[in-house]
Design an enzyme around this catalytic site. Sequence first.
Site: not given
Ligand code: ASP
Length: 325
Positions: A187, A241
Amino acid sequence: MKRRNFLNQSSLGMTSILVAPHVMGCSSKAQGSAAARKNSPYVISTWNVAEANSIAGKALENGVNALDAAVAGVAFEEANIQNTTVGKGGAPDRDGNVTLDACVMNHHGDCGAVLAVENITHVAALAKDVMEHTPHVILAGAGARKFALERGYTPEELLTESSRKDWKKWLEKGNYQPEINVENHDTIGMLCCDTEGNLSGVCTTSGLAYKMQGRVGDSPIIGSGLYIDNEVGGAVATGLGEEVIKTVGSFLIVELMRQGRTPQQACEEAVQRIVKKQQGKPDFQVAYVATNKKGQVGAFSVHSGFSYSMYKDQTNQNIKSNSVF
Ligand code: ASP
């Protein structure tokens, strides 16, 4: 090619240096004054995103405000089909649908978010449109897509040949483990400080690869994936997340900074809150980056392997984060 590998091969003068909080000066006290304009703007982003950082940094140097610069920066990765975790080319859910999440927050404390949007590449810009052109903060799913089309966004197939191939391969086993390791999440969270000393941020993602249909992570959740308080500072998250949401991680970091912690101390505390709840060594990654109004920067992660990008004075650096494990 995984985004990490792709980005490791990219250039733009990125150099890895040691871990150290940096002081850059982002004081709002001098807002609007000639002194404030002499402050160098800066950009910090999760992971090694040289191109996105440069786009945002150059925009800031040209006087573009922090939020517009951040949206422009992350747009590069949203359109980059070799990036398997953001925008077009992002990994689909288990049913083959690419659903994107994003949010934005500006120095006034205004924010916007879109959840589980299909067929729209530039979801950070769409989140900004929600903030600016609706009376709401969040639009989800079909409603967000409809709003995008009304705003003139061009619908696109977000599943690429390569991401379809990877998904088909995954389907052979279909082994769903809601865990994120350092290779399948990236992300982009980006924090910008502009020449006026104002902070804004953006978070954009395709979320957990092969997630359940409709699953939304922390990234578009204000306070979890991103939080800005222009009196204090800002924070963004990447990683699993679900764990970030349970601790409202980015809001926590900003509140800890309000109470006097440095960005580094605040990021460490937020990661430790997650780790303490686990039995033993967690099998997931969570990482934060944060900055305060003094221009100090901090970063910390559960596992090693996390780095963040910093652009200042026409120079990008990729900085390794310290971690619990
Ligand atoms: N935070 C994001 C999610 O849980 C994924 C990530 O950053 O790896 O959708």
